[in-house]
Write a protein that holds these residues in place. Structure first.
Motif, PDB file in Angstrom:
ATOM      1  N   ARG A 110       0.813  -1.211   0.000  1.00 37.98           N
ATOM      2  CA  ARG A 110       0.000   0.000   0.000  1.00 37.98           C
ATOM      3  C   ARG A 110       0.845   1.258   0.000  1.00 37.98           C
ATOM      4  NH1 ARG A 110      -4.818   1.841  -1.668  1.00 37.98           N
ATOM      5  NH2 ARG A 110      -5.542   3.572  -0.385  1.00 37.98           N
ATOM      6  N   SER A 111       1.844   1.330   0.843  1.00 41.05           N
ATOM      7  CA  SER A 111       2.674   2.541   0.928  1.00 41.05           C
ATOM      8  C   SER A 111       3.495   2.731  -0.334  1.00 41.05           C
ATOM      9  CB  SER A 111       3.591   2.454   2.151  1.00 41.05           C
ATOM     10  OG  SER A 111       4.414   1.291   2.073  1.00 41.05           O
ATOM     11  N   ASP A 112       4.074   1.637  -0.848  1.00 37.35           N
ATOM     12  CA  ASP A 112       4.860   1.747  -2.074  1.00 37.35           C
ATOM     13  C   ASP A 112       3.979   2.092  -3.269  1.00 37.35           C
ATOM     14  OD1 ASP A 112       7.052   1.086  -0.575  1.00 37.35           O
ATOM     15  OD2 ASP A 112       7.000  -1.042  -1.107  1.00 37.35           O
ATOM     16  N   GLU A 113       2.763   1.574  -3.287  1.00 39.50           N
ATOM     17  CA  GLU A 113       1.848   1.850  -4.390  1.00 39.50           C
ATOM     18  C   GLU A 113       1.458   3.318  -4.443  1.00 39.50           C
ATOM     19  OE1 GLU A 113      -2.586   0.469  -5.989  1.00 39.50           O
ATOM     20  OE2 GLU A 113      -1.769  -0.307  -4.112  1.00 39.50           O
ATOM     21  N   LEU A 114       1.129   3.904  -3.307  1.00 40.50           N
ATOM     22  CA  LEU A 114       0.751   5.319  -3.281  1.00 40.50           C
ATOM     23  C   LEU A 114       1.908   6.208  -3.716  1.00 40.50           C
ATOM     24  CD1 LEU A 114      -1.321   5.491   0.037  1.00 40.50           C
ATOM     25  CD2 LEU A 114      -2.177   5.487  -2.315  1.00 40.50           C
ATOM     26  N   ARG A 115       3.095   5.873  -3.259  1.00 42.40           N
ATOM     27  CA  ARG A 115       4.267   6.683  -3.622  1.00 42.40           C
ATOM     28  C   ARG A 115       4.558   6.576  -5.126  1.00 42.40           C
ATOM     29  NH1 ARG A 115       7.471   4.225  -0.762  1.00 42.40           N
ATOM     30  NH2 ARG A 115       7.069   5.362   1.180  1.00 42.40           N
ATOM     31  N   CYS A 116       4.476   5.377  -5.659  1.00 40.00           N
ATOM     32  CA  CYS A 116       4.755   5.166  -7.079  1.00 40.00           C
ATOM     33  C   CYS A 116       3.695   5.838  -7.956  1.00 40.00           C
ATOM     34  CB  CYS A 116       4.831   3.675  -7.370  1.00 40.00           C
ATOM     35  SG  CYS A 116       5.222   3.278  -9.096  1.00 40.00           S
ATOM     36  N   LYS A 117       2.433   5.710  -7.590  1.00 34.41           N
ATOM     37  CA  LYS A 117       1.363   6.320  -8.376  1.00 34.41           C
ATOM     38  C   LYS A 117       1.455   7.834  -8.344  1.00 34.41           C
ATOM     39  CE  LYS A 117      -2.085   2.624  -8.095  1.00 34.41           C
ATOM     40  NZ  LYS A 117      -2.235   2.494  -9.560  1.00 34.41           N
ATOM     41  N   ARG A 118       1.830   8.398  -7.207  1.00 42.80           N
ATOM     42  CA  ARG A 118       1.967   9.847  -7.134  1.00 42.80           C
ATOM     43  C   ARG A 118       3.082  10.336  -8.054  1.00 42.80           C
ATOM     44  NH1 ARG A 118       2.057  10.222  -2.023  1.00 42.80           N
ATOM     45  NH2 ARG A 118       4.305  10.362  -1.698  1.00 42.80           N
ATOM     46  N   ARG A 119       4.176   9.593  -8.118  1.00 42.00           N
ATOM     47  CA  ARG A 119       5.267   9.986  -8.997  1.00 42.00           C
ATOM     48  C   ARG A 119       4.878   9.861 -10.470  1.00 42.00           C
ATOM     49  NH1 ARG A 119      10.346   6.946  -5.924  1.00 42.00           N
ATOM     50  NH2 ARG A 119      10.377   8.295  -4.061  1.00 42.00           N
ATOM     51  N   LEU A 120       4.152   8.810 -10.795  1.00 41.25           N
ATOM     52  CA  LEU A 120       3.708   8.648 -12.181  1.00 41.25           C
ATOM     53  C   LEU A 120       2.763   9.772 -12.596  1.00 41.25           C
ATOM     54  CD1 LEU A 120       3.072   4.789 -12.368  1.00 41.25           C
ATOM     55  CD2 LEU A 120       4.917   6.064 -13.449  1.00 41.25           C
ATOM     56  N   LYS A 121       1.844  10.128 -11.712  1.00 40.38           N
ATOM     57  CA  LYS A 121       0.914  11.209 -12.041  1.00 40.38           C
ATOM     58  C   LYS A 121       1.623  12.549 -12.135  1.00 40.38           C
ATOM     59  CE  LYS A 121      -2.046  10.647  -8.803  1.00 40.38           C
ATOM     60  NZ  LYS A 121      -3.220  10.935  -7.938  1.00 40.38           N
ATOM     61  N   ALA A 122       2.606  12.765 -11.276  1.00 36.45           N
ATOM     62  CA  ALA A 122       3.353  14.022 -11.347  1.00 36.45           C
ATOM     63  C   ALA A 122       4.115  14.125 -12.668  1.00 36.45           C
ATOM     64  CB  ALA A 122       4.309  14.117 -10.162  1.00 36.45           C
ATOM     65  N   ALA A 123       4.748  13.020 -13.073  1.00 36.25           N
ATOM     66  CA  ALA A 123       5.455  13.031 -14.362  1.00 36.25           C
ATOM     67  C   ALA A 123       4.485  13.225 -15.516  1.00 36.25           C
ATOM     68  CB  ALA A 123       6.236  11.732 -14.529  1.00 36.25           C
ATOM     69  N   ALA A 124       3.314  12.582 -15.437  1.00 36.29           N
ATOM     70  CA  ALA A 124       2.308  12.756 -16.493  1.00 36.29           C
ATOM     71  C   ALA A 124       1.799  14.186 -16.550  1.00 36.29           C
ATOM     72  CB  ALA A 124       1.153  11.780 -16.262  1.00 36.29           C
ATOM     73  N   GLY A 125       1.601  14.807 -15.391  1.00 33.71           N
ATOM     74  CA  GLY A 125       1.150  16.194 -15.372  1.00 33.71           C
ATOM     75  C   GLY A 125       2.169  17.148 -15.964  1.00 33.71           C
ATOM     76  N   VAL A 126       3.438  16.937 -15.649  1.00 29.31           N
ATOM     77  CA  VAL A 126       4.492  17.798 -16.204  1.00 29.31           C
ATOM     78  C   VAL A 126       4.583  17.624 -17.718  1.00 29.31           C
ATOM     79  CG1 VAL A 126       6.972  18.228 -16.202  1.00 29.31           C
ATOM     80  CG2 VAL A 126       5.784  17.866 -14.043  1.00 29.31           C
ATOM     81  N   LEU A 127       4.497  16.373 -18.185  1.00 30.13           N
ATOM     82  CA  LEU A 127       4.553  16.140 -19.628  1.00 30.13           C
ATOM     83  C   LEU A 127       3.342  16.737 -20.344  1.00 30.13           C
ATOM     84  CD1 LEU A 127       5.881  12.466 -19.729  1.00 30.13           C
ATOM     85  CD2 LEU A 127       7.082  14.533 -20.459  1.00 30.13           C
ATOM     86  N   VAL A 192      -3.575  14.092  -2.802  1.00 29.85           N
ATOM     87  CA  VAL A 192      -3.194  12.815  -2.198  1.00 29.85           C
ATOM     88  C   VAL A 192      -2.116  13.014  -1.161  1.00 29.85           C
ATOM     89  CG1 VAL A 192      -2.126  10.589  -2.680  1.00 29.85           C
ATOM     90  CG2 VAL A 192      -3.897  11.460  -4.183  1.00 29.85           C
ATOM     91  N   GLN A 193      -1.142  13.876  -1.452  1.00 28.94           N
ATOM     92  CA  GLN A 193      -0.083  14.139  -0.490  1.00 28.94           C
ATOM     93  C   GLN A 193      -0.619  14.830   0.755  1.00 28.94           C
ATOM     94  OE1 GLN A 193       3.188  16.247  -2.213  1.00 28.94           O
ATOM     95  NE2 GLN A 193       4.552  15.892  -0.482  1.00 28.94           N
ATOM     96  N   GLY A 194      -1.601  15.735   0.575  1.00 26.31           N
ATOM     97  CA  GLY A 194      -2.210  16.387   1.731  1.00 26.31           C
ATOM     98  C   GLY A 194      -2.995  15.414   2.586  1.00 26.31           C
ATOM     99  N   ASP A 195      -3.672  14.471   1.944  1.00 25.83           N
ATOM    100  CA  ASP A 195      -4.404  13.468   2.706  1.00 25.83           C
ATOM    101  C   ASP A 195      -3.469  12.586   3.518  1.00 25.83           C
ATOM    102  OD1 ASP A 195      -6.719  14.461   1.675  1.00 25.83           O
ATOM    103  OD2 ASP A 195      -6.905  12.946   0.086  1.00 25.83           O
ATOM    104  N   ASN A 196      -2.308  12.280   2.942  1.00 27.14           N
ATOM    105  CA  ASN A 196      -1.351  11.454   3.680  1.00 27.14           C
ATOM    106  C   ASN A 196      -0.780  12.189   4.877  1.00 27.14           C
ATOM    107  OD1 ASN A 196      -1.725   9.383   1.855  1.00 27.14           O
ATOM    108  ND2 ASN A 196      -0.005   9.996   0.550  1.00 27.14           N
TER     109      ASN A 196
END
Length: 222
Positions: A110-127, A192-196
């Motif tokens: 669960r913890s690794d999944e949230l961290r990985c998904k947040r990074r993927l979404k951040a990269a997608a948003g920047v692109l 998501v980061q604020g919720d965490n």
């Protein structure tokens, strides 16, 4: 996971997909600029990134690709490069946004999944933001040159002028959609980061600590 975050992710993904389709349509269409003359009122000339076309009122269409790459105008060359870069950035951002959604399950913890998904979404948003900027630059630049040439007083009034085509408006739409998609994806990451940060930390309660035996004094035995 909060429904608002899932809604932001889904809306951002849909906008990114729509922006990619609009960008592809803008790149391939030959109607970046249009020209019609009084001498040939039944024909309209269209100028694109890859070919020029003649459209007749009766429904006929004849297109001809450019003969040489080196002989192209500088604005067409720049538009080709930037639009191809827009397609690459938009496609990569869309591919990263899909596994970054919380609706897509993962085999990680669960913890690794949230961290990985947040990074993927951040990269997608920047692109997506990068694709929006890259897509708006050639469209706006060609539109700017068209306006300057249209109001050029050094040319006689009888000389026909190029005007905006449908592809330019499609390109502006694609750029705005890319910017909106990137903003939504980055906003979902912040939420998501604020919720965490504000989530209560659960401390597991262990067994009660055994009490130390009380040592009786000598006076208590008397």
């Amino acid at each position: 996971m909060d429904r608002d975050v899932c809604a932001l992710e889904l809306l951002g993904l849909l906008l990114a997909g729509g922006a990619l389709l609009c960008t592809l349509t803008t790149t391939l269409r030959s109607s970046w600029l249009t020209l019609s003359t009084e001498l040939l009122p039944t024909e309209t000339f269209e100028l694109g990134l890859w070919e020029t076309c003649v459209v007749q009122d009766l429904g006929g269409l004849e297109c001809r690709p450019y003969d040489s790459l080196l002989g192209l105008p500088p604005d067409i060359k720049l538009a080709r490069v930037l639009m191809c870069g827009t397609l690459g950035a938009g496609l990569l951002g869309l591919m990263l946004a899909i596994p970054g959604m919380h609706l897509v399950n993962s085999c990680r913890r669960r913890s690794d999944e949230l961290r990985c998904k947040r990074r993927l979404k951040a990269a997608a948003g920047v692109l997506s933001l990068l694709a929006g900027v890259l897509g708006l630059v050639p469209v706006s630049y060609i539109a700017h040159l068209t306006v300057l040439r249209f109001f050029d007083e050094s040319l006689p009034d009888v000389v026909p002028r190029w005007e905006f085509g449908d592809a330019l408006f499609c390109g502006w739409t694609a750029g705005v959609l890319h910017l909106a998609a990137g903003t939504l994806l980055l906003t979902s990451c912040v939420c998501v980061q604020g919720d965490n940060w504000t989530a209560p930390v659960h401390v597991p309660s262990g067994g009660a600590r055994p009490a130390r035996p009380r040592i009786r004094t000598r006076s208590e035995y008397v």
